[in-house]
Design an enzyme around this catalytic site. Structure first.
Site, PDB file in Angstrom:
ATOM      1  N   ARG A  35      46.652  49.502  45.266  1.00 40.12           N
ATOM      2  CA  ARG A  35      46.788  48.236  46.005  1.00 40.12           C
ATOM      3  C   ARG A  35      48.152  48.146  46.688  1.00 40.12           C
ATOM      4  NH1 ARG A  35      43.385  44.055  42.248  1.00 40.12           N
ATOM      5  NH2 ARG A  35      41.405  44.743  43.072  1.00 40.12           N
ATOM      6  N   LYS A 198      23.676  41.135  37.882  1.00 41.25           N
ATOM      7  CA  LYS A 198      23.579  39.677  38.031  1.00 41.25           C
ATOM      8  C   LYS A 198      22.788  39.292  39.272  1.00 41.25           C
ATOM      9  CE  LYS A 198      28.183  39.538  36.264  1.00 41.25           C
ATOM     10  NZ  LYS A 198      28.944  40.379  37.189  1.00 41.25           N
ATOM     11  N   GLY A 351      34.338  46.299  43.895  1.00 41.79           N
ATOM     12  CA  GLY A 351      33.853  46.180  42.520  1.00 41.79           C
ATOM     13  C   GLY A 351      33.219  47.469  42.025  1.00 41.79           C
ATOM     14  N   GLY A 374      34.461  40.165  44.996  1.00 37.07           N
ATOM     15  CA  GLY A 374      33.945  38.824  45.283  1.00 37.07           C
ATOM     16  C   GLY A 374      34.026  38.501  46.763  1.00 37.07           C
TER      17      GLY A 374
END
Ligand code: AMP
Length: 394
Positions: A35, A198, A351, A374
């Protein structure tokens, strides 16, 4: 089109830059600095163009308190090494105080400072105007380069733009280009692969993608909710009871939209949710009542690979099976391999799918790997992300 750092004069200006330095840490040491290295192009551009650079980020969840295990000091030290120049870091619990205002005011062109973790202030995640103003007074221009938090309206991601002209850095520019082009202007056939566990979270994404794609492939744990909606028995496989009705509606919606919906035709079943559990391949009509589907089977791999071979644009979000367990990783690995070998524009949502592509060594073969889990899901859902919505239009 949103303005980027290239579209404004930065020379001599104090640029307040939101980065995503939320790096994994162990015993006070950074375990993966990707990052930080990813943020370097924007930071170097600003240095080279004579800006006075003030960096800010969150790390972890200190929940509005100055918990020193979340200090950004290790990030400042790593940045110094990577940039080969000093990075001034003054750790104050309030993040901004008079000392920080003075230090920012004293910066010379090309110099860099890093603020303490913005989540040391409880106002940050509530996007309270007071703290946004405190941050904004440090800069003359706001540069957002933190895609991973762009779906959050926080002081440092969106609030500061009420007081400063706002542009994107190169990381957000790239995300918006690839994800935006895929959704608005894809080369066809456009294929989306959705997986993961999910299903509830992903239904809005599937609904939006059904308006855009030619083919929608569903794999992973969410397939079983679709199987159930089709009247199949799924043994002890993962099921989202509340979403069975919606899954049935999505099957109908795909049909009426003329979208080809591809679901697995066979699965690798296991007795227990355990890597060493006894396993066998079954057609989706024959899942034993005491077994659970853990991965897609070989016929499904072939079916999906055939679809991917025809695609010109592919968006992938979510693994095809429990890829963290080596005995159930094959389906996910084969999808990653098919994408790596494809000529299509390949876009990997952040993710788990990004982690899978890295784990199997195909990362450099993909066109774009999103840095935000997200955030990329909300983008694919068609939502306006607050940290991008505040950026000025060209
Ligand atoms: P999500 O957070 O919804 O993207 O789900 C990712 C998780 O789904 C990963 O940790 C996978 O292990 C899990 N997963 C994928 N396939 C299955 C499956 N068949 N049964 C249970 N979990 C699964």
């Amino acid at each position: 089109m949103k303005k980027t750092v290239r579209d404004v004069e930065v020379r001599g200006k104090r640029a307040l830059v939101r980065c995503d330095f939320n790096v994994p840490m162990q015993d006070g040491k950074i375990t993966d600095d990707i990052r930080i290295t990813s943020a370097l192009p924007t930071i170097k551009y600003l240095i080279d163009h004579g800006a006075k650079v003030i960096l800010m980020s969150h790390m972890g969840r200190p929940k509005g308190e100055a918990k020193m295990e979340y200090t950004l000091k290790p990030v400042a030290e790593r940045l110094e090494e990577l940039l080969g120049q000093a990075v001034s870091f003054i750790s104050v619990p309030e993040v901004v105080n008079q000392q920080i205002v003075d230090a920012a005011g004293a910066l010379k062109e090309g110099q860099v400072m890093l603020l303490e973790n913005v989540r040391f202030r409880k106002e940050e995640t509530k996007n309270e105007a007071g703290f946004a103003k405190e941050l904004a007074q440090l800069g003359e221009i706001f540069v957002n380069d933190a895609f991973g938090t762009a779906h959050r309206a926080h002081c440092s991601t969106a609030g500061v733009a009420d007081y400063l002209p706002a542009v994107s850095g190169f990381l957000i520019e790239k995300e918006v280009k690839f994800l935006g082009d895929a959704l608005e202007n894809p080369q066809r056939p456009f294929v989306a692969i959705m997986g993961g566990a999910k299903v509830g979270d992903k239904i809005p994404v599937i609904e939006n993608l059904l308006k855009k794609v030619d083919t929608l492939i569903i794999g992973g744990g969410m397939s079983y909710t679709f199987f159930k909606a089709m009247g199949l028995e799924i043994g002890t496989s993962i099921l989202d009871e509340d979403s069975i009705g919606l899954a049935g509606e999505l099957i109908k919606k795909a049909e009426s939209a003329g979208v080809k919906l591809v679901l697995p035709v066979d699965v690798v079943c296991a007795k227990e949710f355990d890597n060493n559990s006894e396993k066998k391949v079954c057609d989706r009509e024959n899942i034993p009542s005491d077994m659970m589907g853990m991965d897609i089977g070989p016929k499904s791999v072939q079916l999906i690979s055939d679809e991917l071979a025809k695609a010109k644009t592919v968006v992938w979000n979510g693994p095809a099976g429990v890829f963290e367990m080596p005995n159930f990783a094959e389906g996910t690995k084969k999808i990653a391999e098919a994408l790596a070998n494809s000529q299509a524009t390949t876009i990997i949502g952040g993710g788990d799918s990004a982690a899978a592509v890295e784990q199997f060594g195909f990362a450099d073969k993909m066109t774009h790997i999103s840095t935000g889990g997200g955030a990329s899901l909300e983008f694919l859902e068609g939502k306006a992300l607050p940290g991008i919505a505040v950026l000025e239009e060209k």
